[in-house]
Design a protein around this motif. Structure first.
Motif, PDB file in Angstrom:
ATOM      1  N   LYS A 114       0.837  -1.213   0.000  1.00 51.02           N
ATOM      2  CA  LYS A 114       0.000   0.000   0.000  1.00 51.02           C
ATOM      3  C   LYS A 114       0.865   1.255   0.000  1.00 51.02           C
ATOM      4  CE  LYS A 114      -4.050  -1.848   2.309  1.00 51.02           C
ATOM      5  NZ  LYS A 114      -4.931  -1.765   3.469  1.00 51.02           N
ATOM      6  N   LEU A 115       1.927   1.239   0.781  1.00 53.91           N
ATOM      7  CA  LEU A 115       2.814   2.401   0.850  1.00 53.91           C
ATOM      8  C   LEU A 115       3.643   2.525  -0.430  1.00 53.91           C
ATOM      9  CD1 LEU A 115       4.098   2.085   4.530  1.00 53.91           C
ATOM     10  CD2 LEU A 115       2.092   3.301   3.680  1.00 53.91           C
ATOM     11  N   ARG A 116       4.105   1.401  -0.955  1.00 54.13           N
ATOM     12  CA  ARG A 116       4.918   1.402  -2.174  1.00 54.13           C
ATOM     13  C   ARG A 116       4.144   1.984  -3.349  1.00 54.13           C
ATOM     14  NH1 ARG A 116       6.823  -1.501  -6.646  1.00 54.13           N
ATOM     15  NH2 ARG A 116       5.101  -2.950  -6.707  1.00 54.13           N
ATOM     16  N   VAL A 117       2.899   1.570  -3.510  1.00 57.49           N
ATOM     17  CA  VAL A 117       2.087   2.070  -4.620  1.00 57.49           C
ATOM     18  C   VAL A 117       1.818   3.565  -4.441  1.00 57.49           C
ATOM     19  CG1 VAL A 117      -0.147   1.893  -5.764  1.00 57.49           C
ATOM     20  CG2 VAL A 117       1.090  -0.181  -5.154  1.00 57.49           C
ATOM     21  N   LEU A 147       1.789   8.380   2.582  1.00 60.25           N
ATOM     22  CA  LEU A 147       3.037   9.019   2.155  1.00 60.25           C
ATOM     23  C   LEU A 147       3.896   9.393   3.359  1.00 60.25           C
ATOM     24  CD1 LEU A 147       1.756  11.251  -0.770  1.00 60.25           C
ATOM     25  CD2 LEU A 147       3.205   9.214  -0.952  1.00 60.25           C
ATOM     26  N   HIS A 148       3.258   9.892   4.404  1.00 56.71           N
ATOM     27  CA  HIS A 148       3.989  10.253   5.619  1.00 56.71           C
ATOM     28  C   HIS A 148       4.657   9.016   6.226  1.00 56.71           C
ATOM     29  CE1 HIS A 148       5.009  12.256   9.348  1.00 56.71           C
ATOM     30  NE2 HIS A 148       4.433  11.257   9.998  1.00 56.71           N
ATOM     31  N   LYS A 149       3.903   7.945   6.328  1.00 59.87           N
ATOM     32  CA  LYS A 149       4.444   6.706   6.896  1.00 59.87           C
ATOM     33  C   LYS A 149       5.567   6.158   6.016  1.00 59.87           C
ATOM     34  CE  LYS A 149       3.139   2.290   8.861  1.00 59.87           C
ATOM     35  NZ  LYS A 149       2.063   1.408   9.255  1.00 59.87           N
ATOM     36  N   LEU A 154      11.237   5.101   5.077  1.00 56.64           N
ATOM     37  CA  LEU A 154      12.390   5.253   4.188  1.00 56.64           C
ATOM     38  C   LEU A 154      13.534   5.990   4.887  1.00 56.64           C
ATOM     39  CD1 LEU A 154      10.580   6.049   0.833  1.00 56.64           C
ATOM     40  CD2 LEU A 154      11.850   3.958   1.402  1.00 56.64           C
ATOM     41  N   LYS A 155      13.199   6.996   5.684  1.00 50.22           N
ATOM     42  CA  LYS A 155      14.241   7.711   6.433  1.00 50.22           C
ATOM     43  C   LYS A 155      14.941   6.777   7.402  1.00 50.22           C
ATOM     44  CE  LYS A 155      12.481  12.413   6.279  1.00 50.22           C
ATOM     45  NZ  LYS A 155      11.951  13.541   7.062  1.00 50.22           N
ATOM     46  N   GLU A 156      14.180   5.913   8.070  1.00 54.51           N
ATOM     47  CA  GLU A 156      14.777   4.954   9.001  1.00 54.51           C
ATOM     48  C   GLU A 156      15.718   4.005   8.272  1.00 54.51           C
ATOM     49  OE1 GLU A 156      11.704   2.893  11.148  1.00 54.51           O
ATOM     50  OE2 GLU A 156      10.846   4.753  11.910  1.00 54.51           O
ATOM     51  N   VAL A 157      15.268   3.483   7.156  1.00 61.03           N
ATOM     52  CA  VAL A 157      16.067   2.515   6.405  1.00 61.03           C
ATOM     53  C   VAL A 157      17.297   3.180   5.800  1.00 61.03           C
ATOM     54  CG1 VAL A 157      16.056   1.038   4.348  1.00 61.03           C
ATOM     55  CG2 VAL A 157      14.128   0.998   5.924  1.00 61.03           C
TER      56      VAL A 157
END
Length: 166
Positions: A114-117, A147-149, A154-157
């Protein structure tokens, strides 16, 4: 329909390539999307933009394919996770102006679907929040939340990647 294909075909194919793991899968998704669009053209509201409607068909077709594959005993076509990882590492990553975005692409690919799409539609397909939300059939607030999540994950990774800015 030919006019729609002329106007939106390249962008739709780009979306298919972004969503799918291979060019063959992207071509199949592209064809299936146009077939469904043609089949349901009478349901298209001409007072709305065509591209979000077409994108929604594409994303839903992609999701249906994933669900069908997930139920299949042959979902993972790789014998081992090492084989899968070797193929992913061998795939070229597009770069612009010498920048390497491989880590970002890998991180996006590992996001929940869901986040990727949501990320693909908003950042890679340049859709605005409202159009992307319509394409996914979700409220605009839900799109913002996804998008926020996704950005947070992504910032964490990518915390060690100093060249990437959000």
């Amino acid at each position: 329909m030919d006019e729609y294909i002329r106007l939106y075909g390249k962008r739709l194919y780009g979306l298919c390539l972004t969503l799918c793991a291979s060019a063959q899968e992207a071509e199949d998704l592209y064809q299936e999307t146009w077939l469904k669009a043609f089949r349901y053209l009478d349901r298209y509201d001409k007072n709305r933009e065509f591209e979000p409607w077409l994108t929604k068909i594409c994303v839903n077709t992609y999701r249906n394919t994933l669900q069908r594959l997930a139920r299949s005993p042959f979902f993972d076509r790789f014998a081992t996770s090492e084989e899968k990882q070797a193929l992913l590492e061998a795939a070229p990553v597009k770069t612009e102006e010498g920048q390497d975005y491989e880590a970002l692409h890998e991180a996006i690919d590992r996001l929940p679907e869901k986040l990727r799409v949501a990320v693909i539609l908003f950042y890679f397909r340049d859709m605005d929040l409202i159009s992307a939300a319509q394409a996914l059939g979700i409220p605009t607030g839900t799109m913002k939340s996804r998008l926020h999540k996704a950005r947070r994950l992504l910032k964490e990774v990518l915390q060690d990647e100093t060249d990437l800015q959000f």
